[in-house]
Design a protein around this motif. Structure first.
Motif, PDB file in Angstrom:
ATOM      1  N   SER A 236     -67.162  -3.730   0.249  1.00 17.33           N
ATOM      2  CA  SER A 236     -66.929  -2.758   1.315  1.00 17.33           C
ATOM      3  C   SER A 236     -66.843  -3.534   2.617  1.00 17.33           C
ATOM      4  O   SER A 236     -67.177  -4.723   2.661  1.00 17.33           O
ATOM      5  N   ARG A 258     -53.170   5.452  -1.463  1.00 15.15           N
ATOM      6  CA  ARG A 258     -54.363   5.954  -0.793  1.00 15.15           C
ATOM      7  C   ARG A 258     -55.365   6.465  -1.819  1.00 15.15           C
ATOM      8  O   ARG A 258     -56.579   6.269  -1.688  1.00 15.15           O
ATOM      9  N   HIS A 259     -54.872   7.137  -2.873  1.00 14.34           N
ATOM     10  CA  HIS A 259     -55.746   7.678  -3.911  1.00 14.34           C
ATOM     11  C   HIS A 259     -56.453   6.570  -4.679  1.00 14.34           C
ATOM     12  O   HIS A 259     -57.606   6.730  -5.101  1.00 14.34           O
ATOM     13  N   ASP A 263     -62.820   4.492  -0.830  1.00 14.31           N
ATOM     14  CA  ASP A 263     -63.000   5.237   0.416  1.00 14.31           C
ATOM     15  C   ASP A 263     -63.444   4.349   1.577  1.00 14.31           C
ATOM     16  O   ASP A 263     -63.048   4.567   2.726  1.00 14.31           O
ATOM     17  N   HIS A 264     -64.289   3.351   1.291  1.00 13.84           N
ATOM     18  CA  HIS A 264     -64.747   2.455   2.355  1.00 13.84           C
ATOM     19  C   HIS A 264     -63.560   1.795   3.056  1.00 13.84           C
ATOM     20  O   HIS A 264     -63.538   1.674   4.284  1.00 13.84           O
ATOM     21  N   VAL A 266     -60.371   2.858   3.028  1.00 10.72           N
ATOM     22  CA  VAL A 266     -59.569   3.868   3.725  1.00 10.72           C
ATOM     23  C   VAL A 266     -60.155   4.121   5.109  1.00 10.72           C
ATOM     24  O   VAL A 266     -59.435   4.176   6.111  1.00 10.72           O
ATOM     25  N   GLY A 267     -61.493   4.257   5.178  1.00  6.31           N
ATOM     26  CA  GLY A 267     -62.144   4.469   6.467  1.00  6.31           C
ATOM     27  C   GLY A 267     -61.928   3.310   7.418  1.00  6.31           C
ATOM     28  O   GLY A 267     -61.706   3.514   8.625  1.00  6.31           O
TER      29      GLY A 267
END
Length: 452
Positions: A236, A258-259, A263-264, A266-267
């Motif tokens: 991350s 993106r999928h 998530d880390h 993407v943020g």
């Protein structure tokens, strides 16, 4: 007279019946025509409505794409000009067996032969040359060799520290200028050579450099030498909130969607100004600030010197990845992070995912195995693709290429000869069996006499 009346009456009834049938047919035909007309109108109505909906959706899509570019523009315009020939030639070194680095080393505990098998198999399939550096049991390190403040570390963390320092020493003892260091549970994209070649062109044109590129770098360093560590496999990450303007963005056809992106990451991309439909199309190079894990990173010779100085010679205050983060944030070392990363952890969901867990008596903790393993933030998993590349259906190939041929038939004379050979063999076997039985009886009699 009666017969004449009857005949006329019969003709009248027949004529009436014919008229009735004609009327019935006409009515039936009219109803059928009415139904078909209604059905046709219904079909036309549905088709026109569907077409209108499709046009509306298309219009909304075009409007969204247009507005997305207006609402979420990239922080700066990516460079559209093609890199010069010299840049492309140097970047082409990423197609070699070390991805353009001086070498590729991987760390693995000596008892994890399963992971070593996997790494060497990946290397063979994808044309990579890995150098094995043994992991270290932290409990076996003598007290005199432990760094200052080592008591903050668990034995596993101490062993991890020692193995990475050994990798840095391996670089200093070699004639390399750079070394890519991996842990033994990594996965990467099947197009890894192309991904690193593209990264090389971007690193050579890096808008974040604080020093101009030297002639030596232009000739020999596909990724430049203005950094100490280059993170390509963090678990991350997040960027320096005070300098979110420092970002180099480039398009990559092999970036995960993106999928598929963790998530880390993407943020982090969003914090760097990458929004909307740009997610899943670009990668970002940013100054390393908080990269967690040491799963995959490159290091320069100067970086190895600085890390050994600050994380061994002067002591250590935390697990190695946390201590490197501290040095990055303090500005003691310089690094870059690539997001989404180019390496990911391969997981089987069990104790085999970590060497810090014991199996005890429950073997179900081993997890699902490589057959059901997975990784994230990868568009095309090298491990999954490897299974497909090595998949073989030999007998299906034989049947497809070489048609089946009938067995040759024997003549009557050949069949007679074969039957005679079988008969003789049966007689010979019978004689052998009888002789063996006779011999066993003789031996039994002898033993009985000796026993008496």
């Amino acid at each position: 007279m009666t017969s004449a009346v009857s005949e006329k009456l019969g003709k009248f009834l027949d004529s009436a019946n014919v008229r009735y049938r004609r009327l019935e047919w006409a009515a039936t035909d009219a109803v059928a025509r009415l139904k078909w007309s209604s059905r046709r109108r219904l079909v036309v109505t549905v088709a026109s409505t569907t077409f209108a909906i499709v046009l509306a959706l298309a219009g909304l899509t075009v409007a969204y794409v247009t507005l997305a570019d207006l609402i979420h523009p990239l922080p700066y315009a990516m460079e559209k000009t093609a890199p010069p020939l010299s840049t492309r030639r140097l970047a082409a070194r990423a197609q070699n067996e070390t991805l353009g680095f001086g070498g590729i080393a991987y760390l693995s505990m000596p008892y994890r032969s399963d992971r070593q098998d996997a790494i060497e198999l990946l290397g063979s399939v994808y044309g990579l040359n890995f150098t094995y550096i043994p992991g270290v049991d932290g409990a076996a390190i003598t007290d005199k060799a432990k760094p200052l403040h080592h008591y903050w570390l668990r034995p596993q963390e101490l062993g991890c520290w020692r193995a990475h320092v050994d990798a840095w020493r391996y670089l200093l003892e070699s004639d390399f200028e750079t070394l890519l260091v991996l842990e033994d549970d990594v996965d990467f994209d099947a197009n890894i050579h192309d991904i690193f070649e593209l990264l090389s062109t971007q690193m050579q044109r890096n808008r974040l450099r604080t020093t101009p590129q030297t002639q030596h770098e232009r000739r020999t360093a596909p990724y430049g030498l203005d950094w100490d560590v280059l993170y390509v496999g963090q678990c991350s990450d997040r960027s320096n909130e005070n300098r979110l303007d420092l970002v180099h963005i480039y398009q990559d056809p092999n970036v995960p969607s993106r999928h598929e992106t963790f998530d880390h990451f993407v943020g982090q991309l969003q914090s760097l100004g990458i929004q909307g439909r740009n997610l899943g199309k670009v990668r970002a190079i940013a100054p390393a600030w908080s990269p967690v894990c040491t799963m995959g990173y490159a290091i320069t010779r100067k970086g190895a010197e600085r890390l050994i100085l600050d994380l061994s010679y002067r002591g250590i205050t935390a697990a190695i990845d946390i201590d490197i983060i501290r040095k990055l944030q303090q500005g003691i070392i310089r690094g870059y992070s690539i997001t989404p990363p180019l390496f990911s952890a391969w997981r089987v969901d069990g104790a085999k995912d970590s060497d810090n867990q014991g199996l005890e008596n429950d073997q179900t903790q081993l997890g699902s195995g490589n057959r059901n393993g997975y990784s994230h933030s990868m568009k095309t998993s090298a491990r999954k693709q490897m299974v497909k590349l090595l998949d073989l259906h030999n007998w299906d190939d034989v049947d497809r290429v070489i048609p089946r041929r009938p067995f040759p038939t024997m003549t009557a004379e050949q069949e007679a000869e074969e039957a005679e050979e079988v008969r003789k063999a049966q007689i010979e076997q019978k004689e052998i069996d009888e002789a063996w039985i006779k011999r066993k009886l003789e031996m039994a009699q002898i033993m009985e006499q000796w026993g008496g």
